[in-house]
Write a protein that holds these residues in place. Structure first.
Motif, PDB file in Angstrom:
ATOM      1  N   SER A  68      -6.080  -3.720  19.056  1.00 17.75           N
ATOM      2  CA  SER A  68      -6.058  -3.632  20.516  1.00 17.75           C
ATOM      3  C   SER A  68      -4.640  -3.340  21.005  1.00 17.75           C
ATOM      4  O   SER A  68      -3.658  -3.641  20.335  1.00 17.75           O
ATOM      5  CB  SER A  68      -6.629  -4.902  21.141  1.00 17.75           C
ATOM      6  N   ASN A 120      -4.986  -6.229  15.184  1.00 16.85           N
ATOM      7  CA  ASN A 120      -6.444  -6.134  15.328  1.00 16.85           C
ATOM      8  C   ASN A 120      -6.856  -4.855  16.040  1.00 16.85           C
ATOM      9  O   ASN A 120      -8.020  -4.672  16.390  1.00 16.85           O
ATOM     10  CB  ASN A 120      -7.023  -7.387  15.995  1.00 16.85           C
ATOM     11  N   LEU A 175      -1.623  -3.904  18.412  1.00 18.40           N
ATOM     12  CA  LEU A 175      -1.621  -5.137  17.620  1.00 18.40           C
ATOM     13  C   LEU A 175      -2.349  -4.901  16.299  1.00 18.40           C
ATOM     14  O   LEU A 175      -3.047  -3.898  16.122  1.00 18.40           O
ATOM     15  CB  LEU A 175      -2.307  -6.266  18.397  1.00 18.40           C
TER      16      LEU A 175
HETATM   17  C1  LIG Z   1      -6.539  -8.830  19.525  1.00 20.48           C
HETATM   18  O1  LIG Z   1      -5.565  -9.877  19.629  1.00 20.48           O
HETATM   19  C2  LIG Z   1      -5.130 -10.157  20.979  1.00 20.48           C
HETATM   20  C3  LIG Z   1      -4.001 -11.203  20.919  1.00 20.48           C
HETATM   21  O2  LIG Z   1      -4.401 -12.313  20.170  1.00 20.48           O
HETATM   22  C4  LIG Z   1      -6.317 -10.625  21.805  1.00 20.48           C
HETATM   23  O3  LIG Z   1      -5.908 -10.876  23.147  1.00 20.48           O
HETATM   24  C5  LIG Z   1      -7.385  -9.554  21.796  1.00 20.48           C
HETATM   25  O4  LIG Z   1      -8.523  -9.993  22.475  1.00 20.48           O
HETATM   26  C6  LIG Z   1      -7.756  -9.179  20.356  1.00 20.48           C
HETATM   27  N1  LIG Z   1      -8.681  -8.031  20.384  1.00 20.48           N
HETATM   28  C7  LIG Z   1      -9.780  -7.973  19.646  1.00 20.48           C
HETATM   29  C8  LIG Z   1     -10.580  -6.712  19.741  1.00 20.48           C
HETATM   30  O5  LIG Z   1     -10.079  -8.895  18.910  1.00 20.48           O
END
Ligand SMILES: *[C@@H]1O[C@H](CO)[C@@H](O)[C@H](O)[C@H]1NC(C)=O
Ligand SMILES: *[C@@H]1O[C@H](CO)[C@@H](O)[C@H](O)[C@H]1NC(C)=O
Ligand SMILES: *[C@@H]1O[C@H](CO)[C@@H](O)[C@H](O)[C@H]1NC(C)=O
Ligand SMILES: *[C@@H]1O[C@H](CO)[C@@H](O)[C@H](O)[C@H]1NC(C)=O
Ligand SMILES: *[C@@H]1O[C@H](CO)[C@@H](O)[C@H](O)[C@H]1NC(C)=O
Ligand SMILES: *[C@@H]1O[C@H](CO)[C@@H](O)[C@H](O)[C@H]1NC(C)=O
Length: 479
Positions: free
Chosen positions: A126, A124, A122
């Motif tokens: 992850s 971000n 993604l």
């Molecule tokens: C990244 O985005 C996903 C989907 O919104 C979320 O589930 C996840 O916790 C996020 N990870 C971080 C490290 O923020």
């Protein structure tokens, strides 16, 4: 020296296999192990799903995995790509699940298969994977029995012409002879089967219910410790071969094409899927259709496979598959520029999960594969390719046929006894020529089998006691 020779042989063999390029395949599969049809509402068992899954995995090994000589050109090895795969089954749990299990084997969950493509990153940073270890959701088209498309896999359902042609088997001398010759044999099963709720008298047991009885006992022996364990292997074998002969009789008769209308629509569907591969220049790569044993048997007769081996008169085992392989006899990195002259089709059959996928010559040609145009011609001769033709050939009252009845169409002019399309009439012509050969073959086969399985004295029973195994539109699932 020996090593060199062996090496040369291996590379020769590999060279031979490599000299082909597969561009597409159509697979027709039967369901795996299931509960008995006798009580209706049959469903795939755990064993059954495992069988269909296993067969799907084996097709994966042959057509999808890198390194396989039959790998379909440029098919995605790990990630399922929707445009490459088409899968369809009638809207019946058992056949939908059959196709699903096969597809699970074809494109398994990604985490253990190819961890790189299993996850998406993604924005971000992850990573995410699909549930169930990166499960792949392969699209499966379910076809409602009210849809005009229902005729392709189940062309016998809702088709009165098939039903009456099929039941006319019971007026044949083959049938009446076997009914009487097997009477004593069936009576001996009464002590075992009287525990089944709707078998109340020895007269409920006869050749007229050959498949039903075989199925009941075969399933019970596999799944139920308390019943049918007194049936010997020899008796089961006898029950199966009798069911073989009955079901073949209900599904095919060389001089009565209406008995295999379902194989004629299936032929059209197979041709249509292969042609989609051709028309899309190889974009559609693999088609899967899930259906019933009766379409197998009818197709075996229609394609003259029964001339090759008496085994084709027998019921295909659970999870059997037939495959139509579209290939060129050469190595190539792209779809042929002249498909008409370069493409060929090979027919293969695998009996259940144990056997191998073996090639067989179609249509009495004796050839391991046929040029695409010849295959098209032969299949078209045996096909019912439009809904209108099917409605006419079947004299069907299906709602989707109504549109043809109001016009001055082929349907309106079809007589109750002989409404026959040109395609069907063509098959009759071919059939008449071969009728004698087929019937002699069938008789010889039955004779040999009966001898092999010991002597069952021959005798008779009124045919009207037979409960029809055929569903008319919404009856019992015939799978
Ligand atoms: C990244 O985005 C996903 C989907 O919104 C979320 O589930 C996840 O916790 C996020 N990870 C971080 C490290 O923020
Ligand atoms: C092979 O398939 C990929 C998609 O999986 C496609 O992008 C590519 O153009 C194809 N190559 C050929 C030669 O068809
Ligand atoms: C096949 O069809 C012909 C013509 O309808 C009939 O005479 C014959 O008895 C049939 N054979 C079987 C085995 O049904
Ligand atoms: C096993 O067979 C017995 C006797 O026919 C029957 O009562 C029982 O329901 C069967 N069990 C299963 C699981 O089919
Ligand atoms: C194959 O598909 C093309 C394009 O849709 C069509 O024109 C042709 O008639 C089809 N051939 C067969 C044998 O179905
Ligand atoms: C498939 O196997 C069954 C026995 O399990 C046999 O009766 C039948 O003839 C076989 N079919 C073919 C085409 O080999």
């Amino acid at each position: 020296m020996l090593i060199t020779a062996a090496g040369t042989l291996l590379s020769l063999l590999a060279g031979r296999a490599m000299a082909e390029t597969v561009h597409g395949v159509v697979v027709f599969t039967r369901h795996g192990d299931r509960t008995t049809k006798h009580y209706g509402a049959q469903e795939l068992t755990r064993l059954g799903t495992t069988q269909n899954f296993q067969v799907g995995s084996d097709y994966r090994s042959r057509y999808i995995e890198a390194g396989s000589p039959q790998r379909i050109l440029n098919i995605s090895e790990f990630n399922y790509i929707p445009s490459e795969v088409y899968a369809s089954a009638p809207n019946q749990g058992i056949l939908l699940n059959t196709a699903t299990a096969f597809l699970q084997g074809l494109y398994p969950p990604l985490v253990d298969l190819n961890s790189e493509t299993a996850s998406q990153t993604l924005n971000n940073g992850s990573k995410s994977t699909s549930p169930l270890n990166g499960y792949q959701y392969v699209t499966l088209q379910g076809v409602s029995s009210n849809s005009p498309d229902a005729i392709w896999i189940k062309g016998d359902d809702g088709c009165p012409a098939v039903t009456s042609a099929s039941q006319s088997f019971e007026s044949s001398s083959e049938f009446t002879t076997r009914l009487s010759s097997t009477r004593d044999f069936y009576q001996t099963l009464y002590p075992v089967l009287q525990s089944v709720y709707d078998i109340n008298s020895p007269d409920d047991l006869s050749y007229a219910k050959a498949y039903d009885i075989y199925d009941l006992i075969n399933v019970a022996r596999l799944h139920n410790a308390s019943s049918a364990q007194d049936i010997t292997d020899e008796q089961l074998f006898q029950l199966r071969t009798l069911a073989d002969s009955a079901e073949f009789g209900y599904n095919f008769n060389l001089s009565q094409p209406a008995r295999s209308i379902h194989a004629q629509t299936l032929s059209a569907a197979i041709l249509n899927q292969l042609n989609k591969t051709v028309a899309s220049e190889g974009q559609l790569k693999l088609s899967l259709l899930a259906g019933s044993y009766d379409a197998f048997l009818a197709f075996f007769g229609l394609a003259k496979l029964t001339d090759l081996s008496k085994n084709f008169y027998g019921l295909p085992d659970y999870a059997s598959t037939m495959a139509f392989e579209l290939f060129i006899p050469d190595t190539a990195g792209s779809f042929p520029a002249e498909p008409e002259s370069d493409l060929r089709v090979r027919f293969l059959f695998r009996n259940g999960t144990e056997g191998t996928l073996d090639p067989f010559p179609l249509f009495g040609t004796g050839a391991d594969s046929l040029p695409w145009p010849e295959f098209v011609r032969e299949m078209k001769q045996r096909s019912i390719g439009t809904t209108e033709e099917w409605c006419a050939a079947c004299r069907s009252s299906a709602s989707f046929c109504a549109v043809y009845t109001n016009q001055n169409s082929v349907f309106a002019s079809a007589s109750p006894s002989g409404g026959m399309s040109n395609a069907v009439a063509g098959v009759v012509g071919a059939a008449v020529t071969l009728g004698a050969v087929g019937i002699v073959g069938l008789l010889a086969f039955l004779f040999v089998r009966r001898r092999r399985s010991g002597d069952d004295a021959v005798v008779v029973m009124p045919a009207d006691e037979r409960v029809s195994l055929r569903s008319v539109s919404t009856g019992v699932e015939k799978v």
